[in-house]
Write a protein that holds these residues in place. Structure first.
Motif, PDB file in Angstrom:
ATOM      1  N   TRP A   1      69.846 -15.075 -85.875  1.00 15.21           N
ATOM      2  CA  TRP A   1      70.490 -16.125 -86.674  1.00 15.21           C
ATOM      3  C   TRP A   1      70.809 -15.667 -88.093  1.00 15.21           C
ATOM      4  O   TRP A   1      71.332 -16.436 -88.881  1.00 15.21           O
ATOM      5  N   GLY A   2      70.467 -14.441 -88.463  1.00 13.54           N
ATOM      6  CA  GLY A   2      70.738 -13.932 -89.814  1.00 13.54           C
ATOM      7  C   GLY A   2      69.584 -13.098 -90.323  1.00 13.54           C
ATOM      8  O   GLY A   2      68.756 -12.616 -89.552  1.00 13.54           O
ATOM      9  N   ASP A   3      69.505 -12.961 -91.643  1.00 15.06           N
ATOM     10  CA  ASP A   3      68.481 -12.098 -92.226  1.00 15.06           C
ATOM     11  C   ASP A   3      67.240 -12.828 -92.717  1.00 15.06           C
ATOM     12  O   ASP A   3      66.220 -12.203 -92.992  1.00 15.06           O
ATOM     13  N   GLU A   4      67.322 -14.114 -92.851  1.00 15.58           N
ATOM     14  CA  GLU A   4      66.183 -14.895 -93.343  1.00 15.58           C
ATOM     15  C   GLU A   4      65.371 -15.411 -92.159  1.00 15.58           C
ATOM     16  O   GLU A   4      65.918 -16.024 -91.235  1.00 15.58           O
ATOM     17  N   GLN A   5      64.054 -15.184 -92.199  1.00 12.90           N
ATOM     18  CA  GLN A   5      63.206 -15.564 -91.064  1.00 12.90           C
ATOM     19  C   GLN A   5      63.177 -17.077 -90.830  1.00 12.90           C
ATOM     20  O   GLN A   5      63.277 -17.527 -89.689  1.00 12.90           O
ATOM     21  N   PHE A   6      63.045 -17.856 -91.888  1.00 12.53           N
ATOM     22  CA  PHE A   6      63.006 -19.316 -91.785  1.00 12.53           C
ATOM     23  C   PHE A   6      64.049 -19.918 -92.724  1.00 12.53           C
ATOM     24  O   PHE A   6      63.706 -20.393 -93.808  1.00 12.53           O
ATOM     25  N   PRO A   7      65.338 -19.897 -92.337  1.00 13.51           N
ATOM     26  CA  PRO A   7      66.355 -20.470 -93.227  1.00 13.51           C
ATOM     27  C   PRO A   7      66.095 -21.962 -93.464  1.00 13.51           C
ATOM     28  O   PRO A   7      65.819 -22.700 -92.518  1.00 13.51           O
ATOM     29  N   ASP A   8      66.142 -22.360 -94.727  1.00 12.26           N
ATOM     30  CA  ASP A   8      65.831 -23.749 -95.106  1.00 12.26           C
ATOM     31  C   ASP A   8      64.480 -24.191 -94.551  1.00 12.26           C
ATOM     32  O   ASP A   8      64.295 -25.347 -94.162  1.00 12.26           O
TER      33      ASP A   8
ATOM     34  N   GLU B   1      52.889 -24.421 -79.029  1.00  7.82           N
ATOM     35  CA  GLU B   1      51.747 -23.516 -78.935  1.00  7.82           C
ATOM     36  C   GLU B   1      51.999 -22.420 -77.908  1.00  7.82           C
ATOM     37  O   GLU B   1      51.585 -21.292 -78.083  1.00  7.82           O
ATOM     38  N   GLY B   2      52.682 -22.724 -76.838  1.00  5.54           N
ATOM     39  CA  GLY B   2      53.037 -21.751 -75.809  1.00  5.54           C
ATOM     40  C   GLY B   2      54.545 -21.676 -75.704  1.00  5.54           C
ATOM     41  O   GLY B   2      55.243 -21.666 -76.713  1.00  5.54           O
ATOM     42  N   THR B   3      55.056 -21.651 -74.475  1.00  4.80           N
ATOM     43  CA  THR B   3      56.502 -21.619 -74.294  1.00  4.80           C
ATOM     44  C   THR B   3      57.111 -22.955 -74.723  1.00  4.80           C
ATOM     45  O   THR B   3      56.432 -23.977 -74.781  1.00  4.80           O
ATOM     46  N   SER B   4      58.384 -22.911 -75.024  1.00  3.81           N
ATOM     47  CA  SER B   4      59.115 -24.126 -75.392  1.00  3.81           C
ATOM     48  C   SER B   4      60.215 -24.374 -74.365  1.00  3.81           C
ATOM     49  O   SER B   4      60.674 -23.435 -73.700  1.00  3.81           O
ATOM     50  N   PRO B   5      60.652 -25.616 -74.222  1.00  3.05           N
ATOM     51  CA  PRO B   5      61.765 -25.882 -73.303  1.00  3.05           C
ATOM     52  C   PRO B   5      63.004 -25.105 -73.738  1.00  3.05           C
ATOM     53  O   PRO B   5      63.274 -24.957 -74.925  1.00  3.05           O
ATOM     54  N   VAL B   6      63.733 -24.586 -72.773  1.00  6.12           N
ATOM     55  CA  VAL B   6      64.963 -23.856 -73.058  1.00  6.12           C
ATOM     56  C   VAL B   6      65.907 -24.753 -73.849  1.00  6.12           C
ATOM     57  O   VAL B   6      66.073 -25.926 -73.535  1.00  6.12           O
ATOM     58  N   GLY B   7      66.489 -24.206 -74.907  1.00  3.99           N
ATOM     59  CA  GLY B   7      67.418 -24.967 -75.732  1.00  3.99           C
ATOM     60  C   GLY B   7      66.766 -25.765 -76.847  1.00  3.99           C
ATOM     61  O   GLY B   7      67.422 -26.593 -77.466  1.00  3.99           O
ATOM     62  N   SER B   8      65.500 -25.522 -77.125  1.00  3.67           N
ATOM     63  CA  SER B   8      64.813 -26.245 -78.204  1.00  3.67           C
ATOM     64  C   SER B   8      65.263 -25.805 -79.588  1.00  3.67           C
ATOM     65  O   SER B   8      65.011 -26.498 -80.571  1.00  3.67           O
ATOM     66  N   PHE B   9      65.905 -24.647 -79.662  1.00  2.00           N
ATOM     67  CA  PHE B   9      66.367 -24.105 -80.930  1.00  2.00           C
ATOM     68  C   PHE B   9      67.875 -23.916 -80.869  1.00  2.00           C
ATOM     69  O   PHE B   9      68.451 -23.807 -79.788  1.00  2.00           O
ATOM     70  N   PRO B  10      68.541 -23.851 -82.011  1.00  2.00           N
ATOM     71  CA  PRO B  10      70.008 -23.721 -82.007  1.00  2.00           C
ATOM     72  C   PRO B  10      70.478 -22.463 -81.278  1.00  2.00           C
ATOM     73  O   PRO B  10      69.794 -21.432 -81.303  1.00  2.00           O
ATOM     74  N   PRO B  11      71.633 -22.514 -80.633  1.00  2.00           N
ATOM     75  CA  PRO B  11      72.174 -21.322 -79.976  1.00  2.00           C
ATOM     76  C   PRO B  11      72.647 -20.308 -81.013  1.00  2.00           C
ATOM     77  O   PRO B  11      72.883 -20.650 -82.168  1.00  2.00           O
ATOM     78  N   ASN B  12      72.800 -19.069 -80.567  1.00  2.00           N
ATOM     79  CA  ASN B  12      73.324 -18.043 -81.477  1.00  2.00           C
ATOM     80  C   ASN B  12      74.850 -18.134 -81.525  1.00  2.00           C
ATOM     81  O   ASN B  12      75.445 -19.054 -80.965  1.00  2.00           O
ATOM     82  N   GLY B  13      75.475 -17.180 -82.174  1.00  2.00           N
ATOM     83  CA  GLY B  13      76.930 -17.197 -82.349  1.00  2.00           C
ATOM     84  C   GLY B  13      77.728 -17.139 -81.059  1.00  2.00           C
ATOM     85  O   GLY B  13      78.909 -17.478 -81.049  1.00  2.00           O
TER      86      GLY B  13
ATOM     87  N   GLY C   1      76.697 -18.845 -78.414  1.00  2.00           N
ATOM     88  CA  GLY C   1      76.320 -20.057 -77.692  1.00  2.00           C
ATOM     89  C   GLY C   1      75.136 -19.865 -76.757  1.00  2.00           C
ATOM     90  O   GLY C   1      74.879 -20.719 -75.903  1.00  2.00           O
ATOM     91  N   LEU C   2      74.399 -18.782 -76.917  1.00  2.00           N
ATOM     92  CA  LEU C   2      73.263 -18.487 -76.049  1.00  2.00           C
ATOM     93  C   LEU C   2      71.956 -18.941 -76.691  1.00  2.00           C
ATOM     94  O   LEU C   2      71.724 -18.725 -77.879  1.00  2.00           O
ATOM     95  N   HIS C   3      71.094 -19.542 -75.891  1.00  2.00           N
ATOM     96  CA  HIS C   3      69.799 -20.039 -76.370  1.00  2.00           C
ATOM     97  C   HIS C   3      68.682 -19.044 -76.047  1.00  2.00           C
ATOM     98  O   HIS C   3      68.729 -18.353 -75.037  1.00  2.00           O
ATOM     99  N   ASP C   4      67.683 -19.030 -76.898  1.00  2.00           N
ATOM    100  CA  ASP C   4      66.434 -18.295 -76.658  1.00  2.00           C
ATOM    101  C   ASP C   4      66.636 -16.815 -76.355  1.00  2.00           C
ATOM    102  O   ASP C   4      65.938 -16.243 -75.533  1.00  2.00           O
ATOM    103  N   MET C   5      67.571 -16.187 -77.024  1.00  2.00           N
ATOM    104  CA  MET C   5      67.758 -14.739 -76.837  1.00  2.00           C
ATOM    105  C   MET C   5      66.631 -13.960 -77.497  1.00  2.00           C
ATOM    106  O   MET C   5      66.391 -12.813 -77.158  1.00  2.00           O
TER     107      MET C   5
END
Length: 194
Positions: A52-59, A82-94, A96-100
């Motif tokens: 997602w870029g160079d900053e580990q935790f943007p904002d 704490e463990g795995t998260s549901p697929v798509g819990s975080f924004p997709p990359n450029g 449109g892919l999730h959890d890469m």
């Protein structure tokens, strides 16, 4: 039931390489190469540290499921998991892919060698690791069992922490014995066209 409690939205884990490969073949797909995984994970951000870029935790926002805190004794769960998260819990990359990156490591079809790809070539452009063509070349001498071939896994997992491995980066790689199945290794399938 809340979506985070439903296991059917989580990645499949405890899958050894042969099982992932067999599933992909049965589905008419393949496992990606190391280079394909890295290219896809970058999402068009060539040279960025993270997907997602160079900053580990943007904002101050977690962008992938990883370990926050001091591994292995302190998990602050700033990402909410704490463990795995549901697929798509975080924004997709450029792309449109999730959890890469983060969540679970993913098997690739490439054999592993500690030295990696030839650094004189662009690792994102080669179809396969040029140094390793057979399982025998993947053995890490001095590590037991030496006779089990290793494949490259990519993406890092929910257990990767900055103080320990910081491997939820597109460039990160790890070798894993092909008979390994753990709670933080899964896979994704691809279809190659043309």
């Amino acid at each position: 039931m809340a979506i985070h409690a439903r296991r059917d939205r989580h990645p499949v884990v405890h899958v050894a390489y042969e099982d992932a490969q067999a599933y992909a073949a049965r589905a008419g797909k393949e496992l990606p190469t190391e280079a394909e995984c890295e290219f896809a994970a970058r999402g068009g951000l060539e040279g960025a540290v993270f997907a997602w870029g160079d900053e580990q935790f943007p904002d101050r926002k977690a962008m992938a499921n990883s370990w926050q805190g001091e591994f292995p004794w302190q998990n602050l769960k700033l990402d909410g998991f704490e463990g795995t998260s549901p697929v798509g819990s975080f924004p997709p990359n450029g792309y449109g892919l999730h959890d890469m990156t983060g969540n679970v490591w993913e098997w690739t079809c490439d054999f592993f060698t500690p030295s990696g790809l030839d650094q004189t070539e662009n690792p994102c452009c080669g179809p396969r690791s040029p140094h390793v063509a057979s399982p025998e070349e993947t053995h890490v001498h001095g590590q037991h069992p030496e006779h089990i071939p290793r494949r490259v896994i990519k993406g890092g997992s929910h257990l990767c922490a900055p103080n320990y491995c910081l491997r939820y980066r597109p460039a990160a790689r790890q070798g894993e014995a092909v008979d390994t199945s753990t709670s933080h290794i899964g896979f994704r399938c691809i279809v190659r066209t043309g």
